[in-house]
Design an enzyme around this catalytic site. Structure first.
Site, PDB file in Angstrom:
ATOM      1  N   SER A 237      -7.919  -4.875   2.682  1.00 43.48           N
ATOM      2  CA  SER A 237      -7.100  -3.712   3.019  1.00 43.48           C
ATOM      3  C   SER A 237      -7.623  -3.077   4.297  1.00 43.48           C
ATOM      4  CB  SER A 237      -7.142  -2.687   1.872  1.00 43.48           C
ATOM      5  OG  SER A 237      -8.452  -2.188   1.709  1.00 43.48           O
ATOM      6  N   LYS A 238      -6.970  -2.003   4.701  1.00 44.64           N
ATOM      7  CA  LYS A 238      -7.337  -1.336   5.948  1.00 44.64           C
ATOM      8  C   LYS A 238      -8.803  -0.907   5.975  1.00 44.64           C
ATOM      9  CE  LYS A 238      -2.768   0.563   7.056  1.00 44.64           C
ATOM     10  NZ  LYS A 238      -1.975   1.795   7.252  1.00 44.64           N
TER      11      LYS A 238
END
Length: 468
Positions: A237-238
């Site tokens: 994820s980010k």
């Protein structure tokens, strides 16, 4: 049969690395088998889909060189087709109207959870007659018994009991078709033979197979690719850093390096690490993809990118490096040939961004010396070597400012002072670059030029004077 694969992202954000890997696998499978690779934009989520996201997907595909043969096709331009199919299913009794309220559905879910049952629609409206003019959804009448076998190219045979599957909503109250219906219609109309996608879609597959068969179509072959994890074992994820394809470009990675890294996430060919696109096409087999998730390792990507930087055409790397120099407010036309800088520096950098940063000294003076390097090399004992070198350089004509002549000059000073080469070259390197790491001293001096070299030696001498 002509192989036809498709990459079908939803334009609700950027093209992330998981999607890029899926696109790559679809592309390689089609190219290997002489087939077509189709790009489809699944933009039926009208609230979240944006033109900006569409552009980001197209930009990412172009940068990676994943050329598609057909498309992009947009689902929002095919609503008439989806609705015609829904009407066909209604007419055949394979779909029905449902006006169950949110409250009823929520109570149903809570009751099923309380009895440790899998939450699913109970078919309440299957036999009811619903007013077509009243608010309602359309549900697919899923078979009540039997088993759906997903013959997965990666996972093997995966059975699903029909009694565990919902009567899916295929058209919402607002009249918009849902994902599972539009995907089925598109795959059938576009004659997709192989669906390669993330394993988060595996539970959708038996439902889609049932709809396809209800429409009289033979399902494509499916391959569900395991997810990508971050270094910590959580889903990528980010928070793990750059996951957008374009952000990797902006950070200075080469497209061929990222492709090479992505193809190795879950697939391998012996101990080989570096693959050209042609080798990927020749060697890739979807059946060889691992069933387990793969972990993204930025260090490994950095290593691969460094290999490509070292061995790529310096002129091409210079073209790609130029905007990264511009971001440092450096105009590369005001200094040495950027191609020569690349030749001297490429092996020292992992990314184009890093290459720009370590090459800035070639184009502009630095503000301060690296503290550790200066403390070690710009000592009082270095004053005489620097003064002697400066005097020799000042006498050199500009046309004689060549690596060979510069190296001879430094060697001569070392001989005259009866010290080894490092006692002259290292203080000189710190004086010119600001730190103790650079290409060979002759290359470094050549790239910096005579005027900047003299100016920076003066700065180093002034620094030494302040140390007493």
């Amino acid at each position: 049969m002509t192989v036809r694969t498709r990459f079908a992202p939803s334009p609700t954000g950027y093209l992330h690395v998981g999607g890029a890997r899926t696109a790559l696998f679809c592309y390689l499978y089609a190219r290997k088998h002489g087939g077509q690779f189709v790009l489809r934009i699944e933009d039926t989520d009208l609230e979240r889909s944006t033109a900006e996201s569409v552009n980001a997907i197209l930009e990412g595909m172009t940068w990676l060189g994943l050329d598609y043969d057909e498309g992009p096709f947009y689902q929002t331009q095919r609503f008439d087709r989806y609705n015609a199919v829904i009407e066909e299913l209604l007419a055949k009794g394979l779909a029905y109207r449902c006006d169950c309220s949110k409250d009823r559905l929520e109570k149903l879910r809570v009751d099923q959870m309380a009895h440790k049952q899998k939450p699913r629609y109970d078919g309440h409206c299957r036999q009811r007659q619903i007013d077509p003019d009243a608010p309602h959804v359309i549900r697919f009448r899923n078979p009540a018994d039997g088993v759906v076998i997903v013959d997965d190219l990666i996972r093997g045979r995966v059975p699903f009991a029909n009694e565990e599957l919902d009567d899916l909503i295929i058209r919402r109250t607002d009249g918009a078709p849902t994902y599972n219906l539009s995907v089925v219609v598109d795959d059938a109309d576009m004659q997709i033979t192989h669906v390669i996608r993330g394993d988060d879609h595996l539970n959708n597959t038996p439902r889609q197979i049932n709809i396809l068969r209800a429409l009289g179509h033979e399902p494509p072959r499916y391959a569900h690719v395991p997810m990508i994890l971050g270094d910590d074992g959580a889903r990528l994820s980010k928070r793990h850093g750059a996951v957008s394809v374009i952000s990797y470009r902006d950070q200075g990675y080469l497209p061929e390096a990222l492709l090479n890294y992505l193809v190795r996430l879950g697939w391998s060919h012996g101990d080989q690490e570096i693959f050209s696109v042609e080798q990927m096409i020749d060697l890739f087999d979807i059946g060889d993809v691992n069933k387990s998730a793969s972990a993204f390792n930025t260090d490994k990507l950095d290593w691969l990118n460094q290999q490509y930087l070292q061995h790529a055409d310096p002129a091409r790397i210079a073209r790609l490096l130029s905007p990264h120099m511009g971001r440092l407010d450096i105009d590369p036309s005001t200094g040495p040939d950027l191609v020569e800088v690349v030749k001297a520096q490429a092996a020292r950098a992992k990314t184009l961004t890093e290459l720009a940063e370590i090459s800035a000294f070639c184009y502009r003076d630095f503000d301060e010396f690296d503290e550790v390097s200066a403390k070690k090399h710009l000592r009082l004992v270095a004053r005489e070597p620097l003064e002697r070198v400066r005097a020799a350089f000042e006498l050199m004509a500009y046309e004689d400012w060549t690596p060979e002549a510069l190296k001879r000059a430094v060697e001569r000073i070392a001989e005259e002072l009866e010290v080894n080469m490092g006692k002259v070259a290292q203080p000189l390197r710190v004086a010119i670059v600001g730190r103790a790491a650079s290409p060979g001293i002759d290359e470094t001096l050549m790239l910096v030029g005579k005027d900047a070299t003299l100016r920076r030696i003066d700065k180093a001498l002034a620094y030494i004077a302040t140390r007493g």
